[in-house]
Every structure is written in structure tokens, then in C-alpha cells.
Design a protein around this motif. Structure first.
Motif, PDB file in Angstrom:
ATOM      1  N   PRO A  44       0.798  -1.229   0.000  1.00  0.00           N
ATOM      2  CA  PRO A  44       0.000   0.000   0.000  1.00  0.00           C
ATOM      3  C   PRO A  44       0.827   1.273   0.000  1.00  0.00           C
ATOM      4  O   PRO A  44       0.327   2.329  -0.366  1.00  0.00           O
ATOM      5  N   HIS A  45       2.083   1.192   0.395  1.00  0.00           N
ATOM      6  CA  HIS A  45       2.939   2.380   0.413  1.00  0.00           C
ATOM      7  C   HIS A  45       3.530   2.694  -0.963  1.00  0.00           C
ATOM      8  O   HIS A  45       4.174   3.726  -1.141  1.00  0.00           O
ATOM      9  N   ILE A  46       3.302   1.815  -1.934  1.00  0.00           N
ATOM     10  CA  ILE A  46       3.817   2.025  -3.291  1.00  0.00           C
ATOM     11  C   ILE A  46       2.647   2.188  -4.251  1.00  0.00           C
ATOM     12  O   ILE A  46       1.819   1.289  -4.379  1.00  0.00           O
ATOM     13  N   THR A  47       2.556   3.316  -4.920  1.00  0.00           N
ATOM     14  CA  THR A  47       1.507   3.508  -5.918  1.00  0.00           C
ATOM     15  C   THR A  47       1.964   2.949  -7.257  1.00  0.00           C
ATOM     16  O   THR A  47       3.157   2.702  -7.470  1.00  0.00           O
ATOM     17  N   ALA A  48       1.018   2.770  -8.164  1.00  0.00           N
ATOM     18  CA  ALA A  48       1.350   2.248  -9.492  1.00  0.00           C
ATOM     19  C   ALA A  48       2.234   3.223 -10.263  1.00  0.00           C
ATOM     20  O   ALA A  48       2.975   2.827 -11.158  1.00  0.00           O
ATOM     21  N   GLY A  49       2.132   4.503  -9.929  1.00  0.00           N
ATOM     22  CA  GLY A  49       2.988   5.490 -10.570  1.00  0.00           C
ATOM     23  C   GLY A  49       2.494   5.968 -11.919  1.00  0.00           C
ATOM     24  O   GLY A  49       3.253   6.559 -12.690  1.00  0.00           O
ATOM     25  N   GLY A  50       1.233   5.720 -12.207  1.00  0.00           N
ATOM     26  CA  GLY A  50       0.672   6.147 -13.488  1.00  0.00           C
ATOM     27  C   GLY A  50      -0.181   5.063 -14.103  1.00  0.00           C
ATOM     28  O   GLY A  50      -0.499   4.053 -13.462  1.00  0.00           O
ATOM     29  N   LEU A  51      -0.551   5.248 -15.355  1.00  0.00           N
ATOM     30  CA  LEU A  51      -1.389   4.289 -16.066  1.00  0.00           C
ATOM     31  C   LEU A  51      -0.530   3.188 -16.685  1.00  0.00           C
ATOM     32  O   LEU A  51       0.522   3.462 -17.262  1.00  0.00           O
ATOM     33  N   ILE A  52      -0.998   1.948 -16.572  1.00  0.00           N
ATOM     34  CA  ILE A  52      -0.341   0.831 -17.245  1.00  0.00           C
ATOM     35  C   ILE A  52      -0.928   0.759 -18.651  1.00  0.00           C
ATOM     36  O   ILE A  52      -2.121   0.495 -18.829  1.00  0.00           O
ATOM     37  N   ARG A  53      -0.109   0.987 -19.645  1.00  0.00           N
ATOM     38  CA  ARG A  53      -0.562   1.026 -21.027  1.00  0.00           C
ATOM     39  C   ARG A  53      -0.603  -0.376 -21.644  1.00  0.00           C
ATOM     40  O   ARG A  53       0.057  -1.295 -21.152  1.00  0.00           O
ATOM     41  N   PRO A  54      -1.361  -0.554 -22.741  1.00  0.00           N
ATOM     42  CA  PRO A  54      -1.373  -1.844 -23.436  1.00  0.00           C
ATOM     43  C   PRO A  54       0.017  -2.194 -23.969  1.00  0.00           C
ATOM     44  O   PRO A  54       0.881  -1.321 -24.100  1.00  0.00           O
ATOM     45  N   PRO A  55       0.247  -3.451 -24.303  1.00  0.00           N
ATOM     46  CA  PRO A  55       1.578  -3.863 -24.779  1.00  0.00           C
ATOM     47  C   PRO A  55       1.960  -3.153 -26.077  1.00  0.00           C
ATOM     48  O   PRO A  55       1.121  -2.902 -26.927  1.00  0.00           O
ATOM     49  N   GLY A  56       3.245  -2.843 -26.178  1.00  0.00           N
ATOM     50  CA  GLY A  56       3.738  -2.181 -27.373  1.00  0.00           C
ATOM     51  C   GLY A  56       3.622  -0.677 -27.345  1.00  0.00           C
ATOM     52  O   GLY A  56       3.980  -0.011 -28.323  1.00  0.00           O
ATOM     53  N   ALA A  57       3.135  -0.110 -26.241  1.00  0.00           N
ATOM     54  CA  ALA A  57       2.957   1.345 -26.164  1.00  0.00           C
ATOM     55  C   ALA A  57       4.302   2.057 -26.223  1.00  0.00           C
ATOM     56  O   ALA A  57       5.278   1.622 -25.613  1.00  0.00           O
ATOM     57  N   LEU A  58       4.332   3.157 -26.939  1.00  0.00           N
ATOM     58  CA  LEU A  58       5.506   4.012 -26.958  1.00  0.00           C
ATOM     59  C   LEU A  58       5.722   4.598 -25.555  1.00  0.00           C
ATOM     60  O   LEU A  58       4.798   4.571 -24.739  1.00  0.00           O
ATOM     61  N   PRO A  59       6.892   5.139 -25.274  1.00  0.00           N
ATOM     62  CA  PRO A  59       7.057   5.902 -24.030  1.00  0.00           C
ATOM     63  C   PRO A  59       5.958   6.960 -23.929  1.00  0.00           C
ATOM     64  O   PRO A  59       5.493   7.471 -24.948  1.00  0.00           O
ATOM     65  N   GLU A  60       5.549   7.285 -22.698  1.00  0.00           N
ATOM     66  CA  GLU A  60       4.312   8.025 -22.460  1.00  0.00           C
ATOM     67  C   GLU A  60       4.172   9.292 -23.311  1.00  0.00           C
ATOM     68  O   GLU A  60       3.109   9.548 -23.886  1.00  0.00           O
ATOM     69  N   LYS A  61       5.206  10.080 -23.411  1.00  0.00           N
ATOM     70  CA  LYS A  61       5.096  11.326 -24.169  1.00  0.00           C
ATOM     71  C   LYS A  61       4.806  11.048 -25.638  1.00  0.00           C
ATOM     72  O   LYS A  61       3.922  11.667 -26.247  1.00  0.00           O
ATOM     73  N   GLY A  62       5.527  10.096 -26.225  1.00  0.00           N
ATOM     74  CA  GLY A  62       5.290   9.735 -27.616  1.00  0.00           C
ATOM     75  C   GLY A  62       3.955   9.055 -27.816  1.00  0.00           C
ATOM     76  O   GLY A  62       3.283   9.251 -28.837  1.00  0.00           O
ATOM     77  N   PHE A  63       3.553   8.257 -26.811  1.00  0.00           N
ATOM     78  CA  PHE A  63       2.258   7.576 -26.889  1.00  0.00           C
ATOM     79  C   PHE A  63       1.116   8.586 -26.947  1.00  0.00           C
ATOM     80  O   PHE A  63       0.208   8.482 -27.781  1.00  0.00           O
ATOM     81  N   LEU A  64       1.160   9.581 -26.061  1.00  0.00           N
ATOM     82  CA  LEU A  64       0.104  10.584 -26.028  1.00  0.00           C
ATOM     83  C   LEU A  64       0.091  11.430 -27.294  1.00  0.00           C
ATOM     84  O   LEU A  64      -0.963  11.918 -27.720  1.00  0.00           O
ATOM     85  N   ALA A  65       1.255  11.597 -27.912  1.00  0.00           N
ATOM     86  CA  ALA A  65       1.322  12.372 -29.144  1.00  0.00           C
ATOM     87  C   ALA A  65       0.683  11.640 -30.317  1.00  0.00           C
ATOM     88  O   ALA A  65       0.138  12.268 -31.232  1.00  0.00           O
ATOM     89  N   LYS A  66       0.719  10.305 -30.288  1.00  0.00           N
ATOM     90  CA  LYS A  66       0.199   9.522 -31.410  1.00  0.00           C
ATOM     91  C   LYS A  66      -1.204   8.968 -31.182  1.00  0.00           C
ATOM     92  O   LYS A  66      -1.971   8.801 -32.133  1.00  0.00           O
ATOM     93  N   CYS A  67      -1.546   8.640 -29.936  1.00  0.00           N
ATOM     94  CA  CYS A  67      -2.846   8.020 -29.674  1.00  0.00           C
ATOM     95  C   CYS A  67      -3.980   9.011 -29.934  1.00  0.00           C
ATOM     96  O   CYS A  67      -3.957  10.142 -29.451  1.00  0.00           O
ATOM     97  N   ILE A  68      -4.992   8.564 -30.685  1.00  0.00           N
ATOM     98  CA  ILE A  68      -6.133   9.421 -31.002  1.00  0.00           C
ATOM     99  C   ILE A  68      -7.393   8.995 -30.251  1.00  0.00           C
ATOM    100  O   ILE A  68      -8.477   9.512 -30.499  1.00  0.00           O
TER     101      ILE A  68
END
Length: 257
Positions: A44-68
Motif C-alpha cells: 500500500p505504500h507504493i503507488t502504481a505510478g501512473g497508467l499501465i498502457r497496453p503492450p507495445g505502447a511508446l514511451p508516455e510522451k510519444g504515446f500521447l502524441a500519437k494516440c487518437i
């Protein structure tokens, strides 16, 4: 996807959420503002640290730039009967640009099956075709205070459920059990989370970035357990760990046990 302030405020009214307006817009429900940890949550003292993306996802910044936010990956996942992928709604506390993007919604009951079909159908390249051994969804962490294998029982459920098997799991057999440890070959699919027979699971998946942040302390606790004197370990297991394990109970309907 661009969302105006007016649309954001309308969503807040409809969902009963709070709006935080700054460099990024965020919607928070009352539940999201409260602590997400509880007695049924491992580590409980450790959070997930963000959203777990589907397999093959680009790094978060690039993923958000491409995902529509088209939902193709979610539909493919449904057709494959995993139902692991959902899209981020207004009730999630995330940056605005993450709204309507895909994530793995519930690894306890709907982990990713690593069928690797969603990257094949992604129309923008936000999800890249890759071999399942090279997926980097996250990192699974065992809560040693809750794991049967670290508290005197024999349980191989997590390793049996893992699609990569022996490559991901190391075992430290001793007087306290088979003591499984998930190494860094883990891809973060969450199948071990689902098939852990402990109520609420003894395993949590965190993002790659979160793992980098907490790795040193986590590895230190692991090594500390292995080197702990037997009497001290005995006291911890029976005075602290076993009451928590008994409270959560064992789920006999899990496939691997």
C-alpha cells in the motif's frame, strides 16, 4: 484530443468531480481524492505510478502524441475475450491529454493476456508491434508480507500463470517456503496478479518509471528478508504477516494454486 474548459466543467457537473485548472486540466472525483490504498491492496505504500498502457505502447510522451483515442485496441481486446483494455474517463485523475486513451483497467480480474493483437491493429503507431518478451508495460512486485511462499506455505501460482515462466521467476527455497522473486525480465502483464490465490492478491504492477524510483528500497527489503535471523523472521511472520494473510483469506477458485 482537445477538450475545452466548458466541456471539462460540464463533465465535472455530470460526474460530481472536482476540476483542477493549471498547466493541465485534471478531473478528480471525491473517491479519487481519497486514498486509493486499503487493507486489500498489496504494497500500500507504493503507488502504481501512473497508467499501465497496453503492450507495445511508446514511451508516455510519444504515446500521447500519437494516440487518437479511437478505441480499436479496446475492441480488439474484447474480441479476444480478455477485456483488459479500457479508455480513461473523467473519473480518473490524469492529465487532460491522457483522457480517452487506453490503459489496463484491472489486473486483479482483467490482466493483459499478451496476445499481441492490439499493436497489430493500432492505426497510428501509438502501439508498436513487438515480441511479448520485449513488452515493457510495467513491473510486478511481490508483497513479501502477504505472499504465501514467503510465509511458510508452498505456492507456485504466480510462476505458473506467467506467460514467460522460469525466465521471470527466481526461487529462494528455505525453511519459510519456496520464496518467489520476480526479476526484471517481467513485462508487467499482470497475469500473476490475477492468479495469486490470496484475497486482494499479494502482487502489484507498477509502471517502469515508478519501479526505477522505488527499486533500491524494494530490493533492499528483499535482501533484508533473506539475511534476517530465523527468530526475528519467525516473530514477524506470526505476529504481523499471518494475521493479515488470514484476514484476506485464500481464493480457491483461482486457476493456478
Amino acid at each position: 484530443m482537445n477538450i475545452s474548459r466548458r466541456d471539462l466543467l460540464k463533465a465535472a457537473i455530470l460526474t460530481g468531480a472536482t476540476v483542477i485548472i493549471g498547466d493541465e486540466f485534471t478531473l478528480l472525483t471525491n473517491a479519487a481524492q481519497a486514498s486509493s490504498t486499503g487493507p486489500e491492496v498489496p504494497l500500500p505504500h507504493i503507488t502504481a505510478g501512473g497508467l499501465i498502457r497496453p503492450p507495445g505502447a511508446l514511451p508516455e510522451k510519444g504515446f500521447l502524441a500519437k494516440c487518437i483515442g479511437c478505441g480499436v485496441c479496446m475492441n480488439v481486446c474484447h474480441v479476444m475475450k480478455y477485456d483488459a483494455v479500457a479508455t480513461v474517463g473523467a473519473r480518473r485523475a490524469v492529465p487532460l491529454q491522457a483522457y480517452n486513451t487506453p490503459y489496463i483497467k484491472d489486473m486483479r480480474d482483467f490482466p493483459c493476456g499478451l496476445c499481441m493483437e492490439c499493436p497489430k491493429h493500432c492505426p497510428t503507431g501509438a502501439l508498436q508491434k513487438t515480441e511479448k518478451e520485449n513488452v515493457t508495460m510495467g513491473m510486478a512486485l511481490i508483497d513479501f508480507s502477504l505472499c504465501f511462499g514467503w510465509n511458510g506455505d508452498v505456492c507456485l501460482s504466480c510462476s505458473k500463470a506467467c506467460p514467460l515462466g522460469a525466465k521471470v521467476f527466481d526461487f529462494y527455497n528455505g525453511e519459510w517456503g519456496n520464496q518467489p522473486y520476480i526479476n526484471e525480465y517481467c513485462v508487467g502483464c499482470g497475469l500473476c496478479v490475477k492468479h495469486c490465490p490470496l484475497g486482494g492478491s499479494a502482487i502489484k504492477v507498477v509502471t517502469e518509471n515508478q519501479y526505477v524510483r522505488i527499486k533500491d528500497s524494494y530490493v533492499s527489503s528483499f535482501k533484508g528478508l533473506l539475511s534476517m535471523p530465523s527468530e526475528e523472521r519467525y516473530n514477524i511472520v506470526y505476529s504481523q504477516n499471518m494475521p493479515m494473510i488470514m484476514e484476506r483469506g485464500r481464493l480457491i477458485e483461482r486457476e493456478y494454486r
